[in-house]
Design an enzyme around this catalytic site. Sequence first.
Site, PDB file in Angstrom:
ATOM      1  CB  ILE A  14      -1.021   0.000   1.171  1.00 54.49           C
ATOM      2  CG1 ILE A  14      -2.148   0.982   0.883  1.00 54.49           C
ATOM      3  CG2 ILE A  14      -0.373   0.287   2.512  1.00 54.49           C
ATOM      4  CD1 ILE A  14      -2.938   0.691  -0.352  1.00 54.49           C
ATOM      5  CB  SER A  36      11.808   0.058   4.837  1.00 58.04           C
ATOM      6  OG  SER A  36      11.710  -1.248   4.291  1.00 58.04           O
ATOM      7  CE  LYS A  90      -8.332  -1.660   5.537  1.00 55.56           C
ATOM      8  NZ  LYS A  90      -7.957  -2.778   4.600  1.00 55.56           N
ATOM      9  CG  ASP A 168      -6.886  -6.225   5.094  1.00 56.16           C
ATOM     10  OD1 ASP A 168      -6.290  -5.502   5.910  1.00 56.16           O
ATOM     11  OD2 ASP A 168      -6.790  -6.065   3.863  1.00 56.16           O
TER      12      ASP A 168
HETATM   13  P1  NAP Z   1       2.415  -5.503   3.027  1.00 61.50           P
HETATM   14  O1  NAP Z   1       2.592  -5.452   1.546  1.00 61.50           O
HETATM   15  O2  NAP Z   1       2.637  -6.791   3.734  1.00 61.50           O
HETATM   16  O3  NAP Z   1       3.331  -4.366   3.605  1.00 61.50           O
HETATM   17  C1  NAP Z   1       3.393  -4.066   4.948  1.00 61.50           C
HETATM   18  C2  NAP Z   1       4.808  -3.566   5.246  1.00 61.50           C
HETATM   19  O4  NAP Z   1       4.857  -3.219   6.618  1.00 61.50           O
HETATM   20  C3  NAP Z   1       5.872  -4.612   5.030  1.00 61.50           C
HETATM   21  O5  NAP Z   1       6.341  -4.578   3.708  1.00 61.50           O
HETATM   22  C4  NAP Z   1       6.909  -4.186   6.033  1.00 61.50           C
HETATM   23  O6  NAP Z   1       7.687  -3.184   5.426  1.00 61.50           O
HETATM   24  C5  NAP Z   1       6.170  -3.476   7.136  1.00 61.50           C
HETATM   25  N1  NAP Z   1       6.073  -4.223   8.388  1.00 61.50           N
HETATM   26  C6  NAP Z   1       6.381  -3.737   9.618  1.00 61.50           C
HETATM   27  N2  NAP Z   1       6.147  -4.647  10.549  1.00 61.50           N
HETATM   28  C7  NAP Z   1       5.701  -5.738   9.911  1.00 61.50           C
HETATM   29  C8  NAP Z   1       5.306  -7.015  10.364  1.00 61.50           C
HETATM   30  N3  NAP Z   1       5.324  -7.338  11.665  1.00 61.50           N
HETATM   31  N4  NAP Z   1       4.897  -7.913   9.435  1.00 61.50           N
HETATM   32  C9  NAP Z   1       4.865  -7.596   8.115  1.00 61.50           C
HETATM   33  N5  NAP Z   1       5.225  -6.387   7.647  1.00 61.50           N
HETATM   34  C10 NAP Z   1       5.649  -5.472   8.542  1.00 61.50           C
HETATM   35  O7  NAP Z   1       0.951  -5.031   3.443  1.00 61.50           O
HETATM   36  P2  NAP Z   1       0.041  -3.951   2.738  1.00 61.50           P
HETATM   37  O8  NAP Z   1      -0.845  -4.610   1.734  1.00 61.50           O
HETATM   38  O9  NAP Z   1       0.848  -2.810   2.307  1.00 61.50           O
HETATM   39  O10 NAP Z   1      -0.920  -3.580   3.953  1.00 61.50           O
HETATM   40  C11 NAP Z   1      -0.485  -2.738   5.021  1.00 61.50           C
HETATM   41  C12 NAP Z   1      -1.710  -2.053   5.581  1.00 61.50           C
HETATM   42  O11 NAP Z   1      -2.330  -1.312   4.529  1.00 61.50           O
HETATM   43  C13 NAP Z   1      -2.775  -3.039   6.104  1.00 61.50           C
HETATM   44  O12 NAP Z   1      -3.325  -2.560   7.292  1.00 61.50           O
HETATM   45  C14 NAP Z   1      -3.818  -3.067   4.995  1.00 61.50           C
HETATM   46  O13 NAP Z   1      -5.127  -3.290   5.482  1.00 61.50           O
HETATM   47  C15 NAP Z   1      -3.696  -1.645   4.444  1.00 61.50           C
HETATM   48  N6  NAP Z   1      -4.164  -1.554   3.059  1.00 61.50           N
HETATM   49  C16 NAP Z   1      -3.705  -2.435   2.110  1.00 61.50           C
HETATM   50  C17 NAP Z   1      -4.217  -2.379   0.818  1.00 61.50           C
HETATM   51  C18 NAP Z   1      -3.754  -3.321  -0.278  1.00 61.50           C
HETATM   52  O14 NAP Z   1      -4.272  -3.249  -1.406  1.00 61.50           O
HETATM   53  N7  NAP Z   1      -2.795  -4.208  -0.066  1.00 61.50           N
HETATM   54  C19 NAP Z   1      -5.176  -1.421   0.499  1.00 61.50           C
HETATM   55  C20 NAP Z   1      -5.573  -0.505   1.469  1.00 61.50           C
HETATM   56  C21 NAP Z   1      -5.062  -0.594   2.752  1.00 61.50           C
HETATM   57  P3  NAP Z   1       9.230  -3.088   5.592  1.00 61.50           P
HETATM   58  O15 NAP Z   1       9.785  -4.316   4.963  1.00 61.50           O
HETATM   59  O16 NAP Z   1       9.466  -1.856   4.811  1.00 61.50           O
HETATM   60  O17 NAP Z   1       9.574  -2.963   7.029  1.00 61.50           O
END
Ligand code: NAP
Length: 308
Positions: A14, A36, A90, A168
């Site tokens: 995101i 990160s 969120k 989610d």
């Molecule tokens: P993601 O791709 O897994 O990315 C989350 C990032 O957070 C990881 O790349 C990591 O970045 C960091 N992080 C820090 N602590 C972590 C942990 N304990 N476990 C895993 N990652 C950790 O997830 P995302 O899809 O971006 O989602 C993140 C948030 O955005 C969620 O709450 C989700 O509901 C929201 N969201 C997502 C979307 C979507 O389309 N995916 C849409 C709207 C909202 P580093 O490696 O840089 O530390």
Amino acid sequence: MTVTDIAIVGVGKIARDQHLPSIGRSDAFRLAAAVSRNAKVDGVETFETIDALLAARPDIAAVALCMPPQSRFAAAWAALSAGKHVMLEKPPGATIAEVQALTRLAEDKNLTLFATWHSRFAHAVPEAKAWLASRSITSVSIVWKEDVRRWHPGQEWIWQPGGLGVFDPGINALSILTEIMPHPVHVIAAELDFPEGRDAPIAARIDFADHQGAAMTADFDWRQTGPQTWDITIETDAGTLKLSSGGAELAIDGKLVSKGEDREYDGLYARFADLIARGESEADIAPLIHVADAFMFGRRVVADRFDM
Ligand code: NAP
């Protein structure tokens, strides 16, 4: 216009898809750093932990926390304690109490806490809210079905406690519902399908009620391949409203009346800037309460094993 230096914390899907492009387009924010464990963001200093960022960069006034919900509270607490305005992706937390604690801390420190609900910024949501305001609602049907493998590739946290599973995406529908309904609703029954060996549901069916006895249902499923469904249909005494494509399109009685481009995250950053300028916070926990109630009151069903 005042330009606020902001850092992104958690550089995952995101952050790359939405936050970095929206900050790039914003007149109100300038990307000043990132946190990160694995990634680098071009053109700015990247820190491994939020504590390292907070110690090294007192000049940064705001942070956007883009990591999964389970680790958001500690980062938000540290950032507010260090005097930063905080934007939360969120859902705003893994529990309701932690969001309440953050709200209180932001208030004590005179800082802005913005718990974002990006779907509320979808194009047709304000029009839907205005149309419903003067009507009597007789039924609500939410159908939110998508392909988890497509939207969450390689993400393990979604299946862990606090990751919410199908809630989610489902909480996005609930964030729209709680925004456009002219009165509150509450969960009266729920069934949650947990795949064998997983700690979060892959599908859920929820019944809601209001004080008028309207029939309201939500059907969430993460196993839908092919076309994706993000629809909310609301029957009223004066016609049927349908929000589709996650709130981007609005139809009344089957006729499309409004359709717009995806500008949800630009809207979030504009609101964050506005809240900071006014010295206010916005942290509505209504969507999270419905999810908590579904977990608390729902019947658990064991579903087939599901591998990503
Ligand atoms: P993601 O791709 O897994 O990315 C989350 C990032 O957070 C990881 O790349 C990591 O970045 C960091 N992080 C820090 N602590 C972590 C942990 N304990 N476990 C895993 N990652 C950790 O997830 P995302 O899809 O971006 O989602 C993140 C948030 O955005 C969620 O709450 C989700 O509901 C929201 N969201 C997502 C979307 C979507 O389309 N995916 C849409 C709207 C909202 P580093 O490696 O840089 O530390």
